[in-house]
Design a protein around this motif. Structure first.
Motif, PDB file in Angstrom:
ATOM      1  N   PRO A  40       7.938  -2.209  -9.277  1.00  8.42           N
ATOM      2  CA  PRO A  40       7.061  -3.297  -9.740  1.00  8.42           C
ATOM      3  C   PRO A  40       5.783  -3.438  -8.921  1.00  8.42           C
ATOM      4  CG  PRO A  40       9.027  -4.155  -8.657  1.00  8.42           C
ATOM      5  CD  PRO A  40       9.249  -2.700  -8.874  1.00  8.42           C
ATOM      6  N   LYS A  41       5.811  -2.935  -7.693  1.00 10.32           N
ATOM      7  CA  LYS A  41       4.634  -3.108  -6.846  1.00 10.32           C
ATOM      8  C   LYS A  41       3.620  -1.982  -7.025  1.00 10.32           C
ATOM      9  CE  LYS A  41       6.847  -3.537  -2.874  1.00 10.32           C
ATOM     10  NZ  LYS A  41       7.081  -3.788  -1.448  1.00 10.32           N
ATOM     11  N   TYR A  93       2.829   4.007  25.447  1.00  8.56           N
ATOM     12  CA  TYR A  93       3.184   2.775  26.154  1.00  8.56           C
ATOM     13  C   TYR A  93       4.611   2.854  26.690  1.00  8.56           C
ATOM     14  CZ  TYR A  93       4.744  -2.108  26.403  1.00  8.56           C
ATOM     15  OH  TYR A  93       5.309  -3.283  26.775  1.00  8.56           O
ATOM     16  N   ILE A  94       5.520   3.297  25.827  1.00  8.24           N
ATOM     17  CA  ILE A  94       6.926   3.378  26.235  1.00  8.24           C
ATOM     18  C   ILE A  94       7.094   4.450  27.316  1.00  8.24           C
ATOM     19  CG2 ILE A  94       9.270   3.887  25.435  1.00  8.24           C
ATOM     20  CD1 ILE A  94       8.210   1.242  24.404  1.00  8.24           C
ATOM     21  N   SER A 149      -4.166   3.658   5.888  1.00  6.98           N
ATOM     22  CA  SER A 149      -2.999   2.990   6.472  1.00  6.98           C
ATOM     23  C   SER A 149      -2.107   3.989   7.199  1.00  6.98           C
ATOM     24  CB  SER A 149      -2.205   2.282   5.389  1.00  6.98           C
ATOM     25  OG  SER A 149      -3.022   1.340   4.755  1.00  6.98           O
ATOM     26  N   GLN A 167     -12.627   4.619  13.004  1.00  6.00           N
ATOM     27  CA  GLN A 167     -12.145   4.157  11.703  1.00  6.00           C
ATOM     28  C   GLN A 167     -12.299   5.208  10.587  1.00  6.00           C
ATOM     29  OE1 GLN A 167     -13.338   0.187  10.917  1.00  6.00           O
ATOM     30  NE2 GLN A 167     -11.903  -0.052   9.239  1.00  6.00           N
ATOM     31  N   ASN A 169      -4.085  -0.586  -6.776  1.00  9.13           N
ATOM     32  CA  ASN A 169      -5.338  -1.336  -6.697  1.00  9.13           C
ATOM     33  C   ASN A 169      -5.779  -1.571  -5.265  1.00  9.13           C
ATOM     34  OD1 ASN A 169      -5.638  -1.648  -9.415  1.00  9.13           O
ATOM     35  ND2 ASN A 169      -4.387  -3.509  -9.473  1.00  9.13           N
ATOM     36  N   PHE A 170      -4.923  -1.166  -4.332  1.00  7.79           N
ATOM     37  CA  PHE A 170      -5.194  -1.496  -2.946  1.00  7.79           C
ATOM     38  C   PHE A 170      -6.511  -0.900  -2.467  1.00  7.79           C
ATOM     39  CE2 PHE A 170      -5.011   0.158   1.384  1.00  7.79           C
ATOM     40  CZ  PHE A 170      -5.019  -1.035   2.071  1.00  7.79           C
ATOM     41  N   LEU A 183       6.314   4.700  35.033  1.00 11.53           N
ATOM     42  CA  LEU A 183       5.809   3.856  36.122  1.00 11.53           C
ATOM     43  C   LEU A 183       6.940   3.151  36.856  1.00 11.53           C
ATOM     44  CD1 LEU A 183       2.953   2.502  37.212  1.00 11.53           C
ATOM     45  CD2 LEU A 183       4.139   0.511  36.345  1.00 11.53           C
ATOM     46  N   VAL A 185      14.387   3.352  22.743  1.00 15.83           N
ATOM     47  CA  VAL A 185      13.077   2.971  22.204  1.00 15.83           C
ATOM     48  C   VAL A 185      12.124   4.173  22.267  1.00 15.83           C
ATOM     49  CG1 VAL A 185      11.231   1.270  22.330  1.00 15.83           C
ATOM     50  CG2 VAL A 185      13.510   0.662  23.093  1.00 15.83           C
ATOM     51  N   TRP A 200       0.813  -1.217   0.000  1.00 16.97           N
ATOM     52  CA  TRP A 200       0.000   0.000   0.000  1.00 16.97           C
ATOM     53  C   TRP A 200       0.845   1.264   0.000  1.00 16.97           C
ATOM     54  CZ3 TRP A 200       0.609   3.672   3.726  1.00 16.97           C
ATOM     55  CH2 TRP A 200       1.335   3.286   4.861  1.00 16.97           C
ATOM     56  N   PHE A 208       4.871   5.613  29.386  1.00 20.11           N
ATOM     57  CA  PHE A 208       4.246   5.176  30.631  1.00 20.11           C
ATOM     58  C   PHE A 208       5.117   4.136  31.340  1.00 20.11           C
ATOM     59  CE2 PHE A 208       1.543   2.051  32.815  1.00 20.11           C
ATOM     60  CZ  PHE A 208       1.063   2.858  33.826  1.00 20.11           C
ATOM     61  N   SER A 209       5.655   3.184  30.568  1.00 20.67           N
ATOM     62  CA  SER A 209       6.502   2.149  31.172  1.00 20.67           C
ATOM     63  C   SER A 209       7.681   2.790  31.890  1.00 20.67           C
ATOM     64  CB  SER A 209       7.035   1.197  30.102  1.00 20.67           C
ATOM     65  OG  SER A 209       5.988   0.531  29.469  1.00 20.67           O
ATOM     66  N   GLN A 210       8.310   3.736  31.214  1.00 17.89           N
ATOM     67  CA  GLN A 210       9.472   4.383  31.808  1.00 17.89           C
ATOM     68  C   GLN A 210       9.066   5.109  33.089  1.00 17.89           C
ATOM     69  OE1 GLN A 210      12.846   6.369  29.655  1.00 17.89           O
ATOM     70  NE2 GLN A 210      11.612   8.155  30.067  1.00 17.89           N
ATOM     71  N   LYS A 214       0.004  -2.911  -8.294  1.00 17.74           N
ATOM     72  CA  LYS A 214      -0.678  -3.662  -7.249  1.00 17.74           C
ATOM     73  C   LYS A 214      -1.079  -2.735  -6.110  1.00 17.74           C
ATOM     74  CE  LYS A 214       2.227  -6.499  -5.078  1.00 17.74           C
ATOM     75  NZ  LYS A 214       2.941  -7.688  -4.582  1.00 17.74           N
TER      76      LYS A 214
END
Lengths: 397, 455
Positions: A387-388, A260-261, A246, A311, A394-395, A267, A208, A75, A263-265, A391
């Protein structure tokens, strides 16, 4: 491919894009340099923020290009060039690092020989936090990124003419080699240029954290550019809002990943409450920084999360334009939050300096616009030889 | 090797028709059990029995039969718990995350991987409960107003585990069941009469394969995938919190959450590949679970293996960089102390061996990948062993240092956990369609008009 497909090839962007780029660059630089005369220390740190903004967008975009190749994604082919153009900013990293390298002592506490001699921990870290080694590391990282950028984009451009499938294969191999190297270099650069601003502090997740923010920022700028180009008819007419979905979904995913990262750090450090680590968050909870820390959660997570949750929102061009600009601002805000609490001022410089602090980041955005503008002068906006591509067009969801 | 990148990937090979696919998947359910099945089942039930006996003695005489000691209070039960929860993660990654990423190839393996998730989480759940020593009081793990005014410690990540794992299990199970409904209906329609027909009828919930059915189904499936995705990440994140919120050197480090999640996916994929290698052979599913599928999973193993390697390296670097003496000691002790053997098994199995997957030939070779995934399974078990044991056996107080040796009962229960897992897996292959009939049809040749027409 039919003849009608040629209509979008090599169409020049309007001059106002160039003008906007020059305007932002000029105004930003003027503000930043004025600031340097008012408070050199503070505005060097501002410069560092703008520099890291360019690093994150350059390296992040390059990573997204590589990711498309190794994941075999279809895509994203029509928007890959946009990523490639922004990734070109890695070529300027070494040059743009020079002002900081010339003012090491002003930005990095550990670069002051006197501070190191009085501090046991800094002495311990001296083999790593060493100016020469530091310069070598940014040269190596910038060099590697430039090398991979040049190879990947050269193959991609050659493919426009030759339509040679082997070039896709070559780029897949290059990307597979690049991604692990990227993981290491981007971690090293983020530890060097951001974490070591507070040289006593350490966190294993830091690489990260920076990675998540940089991918998010590069996704945001690519999304904004894609929607803008699409609205103005520069992209392929067969590209639909399904392609935008996408991008929206990836933005949404990385907003969550960053949260997430982060918050992890937070907490883990809050919970263990060890003085050797928690001072970093305490710094960000003192005085006005408390509001900034709360705002970071709102700006960097809650708002973009709510905006992109549904969505239909992920494929709505208007919504995406708003969200991507917002996220770009959030990323700069995040960098500011990472760097500036380590700046200690002896005297208040007034409201005017706060305004000037926007200078360097705005100049960086101007630079990115100009980079993009001049890249489109010479190159196709879409990898027409890929080449893609067929295709990909058409996604549908 | 010449790949044409302009073509769509072929997911179902061998040009099978829709009817052939259905027959192939339904075959194990419609034929009587054979010798191979009974041999496999008896081997795993034997293992299960050994575990049950070991556990029975442990409950009768107490957990003193295990090797747990001072200072290593957390030993095999925690190691096994983390190992099995980790195995479960691959299933949800395949069924939910790869679904949201529109990876159509996952249709062939999602059902099986998800079943493995459910069985692995069930196996994992046993360990914390028996580790309490008095599993008959496990009810107190759930906070409810009771006459003793006994409440759980809400600030402990161990209790977060109870919530996370039970929620995860519930959602995984519902997700799995929702995916099964159309297949139950297919089986119902294929079955003539009798009790089997009744069972299929009940579980297919009146499914008629109508447009309306499918419309609701797709929406529910998408929503459940969206639910399962943050859940799966939260589970191993909270498992990592069990360690990382403490101030134990070697445990308290901020990279633990993403590192544990990557490790879980890594070990889970290794287990899925291990099992699928046999399943595709025994049930003639080579056209549905192709070498391409296995290759893709091996690539994910390679990628997540390097993420785990990154975390090892980063922990080591920051242990030095922090200038924290105890932290540096723990890491040096890990690599060169009494448990160095375990550490180097972990590093070589998790970081070095998967590097062979860089070579296309090797990641497409069944014997090679079998050996490597077995190494990964072993390595990931040892990772948990290294984290748990090495940090505990030499803590802050050198006078209370010790060494941990598991006893035969520990090994018996570990063997039993494999027995339980494989017994459930083997029974599953005979009880339910191991590949989703509905989903695989959607990616079969006949369902892809773009394969034939040119644009």
């Amino acid at each position: 491919m039919s003849h009608s497909d040629k209509m979008w090839v090599k169409k020049d962007l309007p001059v106002r894009v160039q003008n906007l780029g020059f305007l932002l660059l000029g105004v930003g630089l003027a503000a930043g340099i004025t600031g340097l005369f008012i408070d050199a220390h503070r505005f060097m740190m501002n410069y560092l923020i703008a520099f890291m903004l360019l690093v994150s967008i350059g390296a992040g975009s390059l990573f997204m290009v590589a990711l498309e190749y190794i994941a075999g994604a279809d895509w994203s082919v029509p928007v890959r060039r946009i990523n490639e153009f922004y990734a070109a900013s890695v070529l300027f990293i070494i040059i743009l690092a020079i002002p900081v390298l010339m003012n090491m002592e002003s930005v990095f506490h550990w670069a002051q020989p006197q501070a190191v001699s009085e501090d046991k921990i800094l002495k311990w870290k001296a083999p790593y936090l060493d100016t020469t080694f530091f310069i070598v590391r940014i040269l190596v990282a910038g060099g590697i990124w430039s090398l991979f950028y040049s190879l990947l984009s050269r193959n991609s451009k050659t493919q426009d003419l030759t339509k040679d499938q082997n070039l896709t294969r070559k780029n897949i191999i290059l990307s597979a080699i690049f991604v692990p190297i990227f993981a290491i270099t981007v971690s090293v650069v983020s530890i060097d240029w951001l974490m070591s601003v507070e040289p006593h502090w350490f966190s294993t997740i830091y690489g990260v954290y920076f990675f998540s923010g940089s991918v998010l920022a590069s996704l945001a700028i690519v999304t904004y550019t894609t929607v803008w180009l699409k609205e103005h008819g520069y992209l392929h007419p067969r590209m639909t809002n399904d392609h935008l979905f996408s991008l929206g979904a990836l933005l949404f995913a990385f907003i969550n990943f960053w949260a997430y990262i982060a918050f992890s750090q937070y907490l883990l450090i809050w919970y263990a409450n060890l003085p050797e680590e928690n001072f970093w968050f305490i710094q960000r909870w003192e005085g006005g920084w408390m509001i900034m820390s709360i705002l970071l959660i709102v700006i960097h997570f809650l708002v973009p999360y709510s905006v992109l949750l549904s969505q239909p929102a992920k494929m709505d061009p208007k919504r995406l334009k708003f969200a991507s600009l917002w996220i770009l601002f959030a990323h700069v805000f995040d960098l500011y939050w990472l760097v500036m609490p380590s700046y200690h001022s002896e005297h208040s410089t007034g409201f005017f300096t706060y305004i000037l602090e926007f200078g360097f980041p705005i100049a960086a955005i101007g630079l990115l616009i100009l980079l993009f503008y001049f890249k489109t002068k010479k190159n196709n906006l879409i990898p027409i030889g890929d080449p893609k591509l067929d295709k990909s067009l058409n996604f549908r969801l | 090797m010449n790949i044409d990148y302009s073509k769509e990937d072929i997911i179902v090979s061998g040009r099978l028709s829709i009817a052939q696919i259905e027959d192939l998947i339904a075959k194990p359910l419609e034929t009587k059990v054979d010798k191979k099945f009974l041999i496999a089942l008896s081997v795993s039930v034997t293992a299960l029995m050994i575990g049950a006996i070991s556990l029975g003695f442990s409950l009768l005489y107490g957990t003193g039969l295990w090797g747990n000691n001072q200072p290593v209070g957390w030993a095999f039960p925690i190691v096994n718990f983390v190992f099995w929860v980790g195995i479960g993660h691959a299933g949800t990654l395949i069924s939910a995350i790869l679904y949201l990423l529109r990876q159509k190839w996952r249709n062939g393996i999602a059902r099986f991987a998800e079943a493995m998730t459910i069985f692995a989480v069930m196996t994992a759940g046993i360990f914390p409960i028996i580790h309490t020593g008095r599993p008959w009081l496990a009810g107190y793990l759930f906070p409810y107003p009771n006459q003793h005014s006994l409440w759980v410690n809400f600030t402990s990540p161990l209790i977060w585990d109870v919530f996370a794992v039970s929620t995860y299990f519930t959602v995984s199970f519902v997700f799995w069941y929702v995916g099964l409904i159309p297949d139950f209906a297919t089986m119902r329609d294929r079955t003539k009469e009798g009790i089997r027909k009744t069972i299929y009828k009940v579980f297919s919930l009146g499914w008629r394969h109508s447009h309306r059915n499918w419309q609701h189904y797709e929406k529910a499936y998408m929503l459940l995938a969206g639910f399962a995705t943050p859940l799966v990440l939260s589970v191993h994140t909270i498992v990592s919190f069990d360690f990382a919120v403490s101030i134990m050197p070697g445990w308290h480090t901020t990279i633990f959450p993403p590192y544990f999640v990557a490790g879980a996916i890594f070990s889970g994929f290794a287990m899925v590949v291990t099992v699928l290698i046999f399943v595709r052979k025994i049930f003639d599913l080579e056209h549905l679970i192709t070498i391409d599928h296995l290759e893709k999973m091996n690539k994910i193993i390679l990628a997540t293996g390097m993420m785990v390697g990154y975390a090892y390296a980063m922990e080591f670097f920051i242990a030095w960089y922090s200038g924290n003496q105890t932290e540096s000691f723990v890491f040096v002790n890990r690599a060169f102390g009494p448990y160095a053997w375990a550490y180097w098994i972990m590093v070589s199995c998790n970081v070095i061996f998967p590097q062979f997957f860089w070579i296309r030939k090797l990641r497409r070779s069944i014997p090679v990948m079998f050996i490597i995934v077995i190494f990964v399974n072993v390595g990931m078990w040892f990772e948990r062993f290294v984290i748990t044991i090495t940090s505990l056996h030499r803590d802050f107080l050198p006078s209370s240092w010790g060494y941990y040796r598991p006893t035969l009962y520990d090994f018996g229960i570990l063997l039993g956990s494999f027995g339980l897992f494989f017994t459930l897996v083997i029974l599953f292959t005979k009880a339910l369609p191991v590949v989703s009939i509905a989903e695989i049809k959607a990616v079969a040749d006949d369902a892809q008009p773009s394969h034939h027409g040119d644009h």
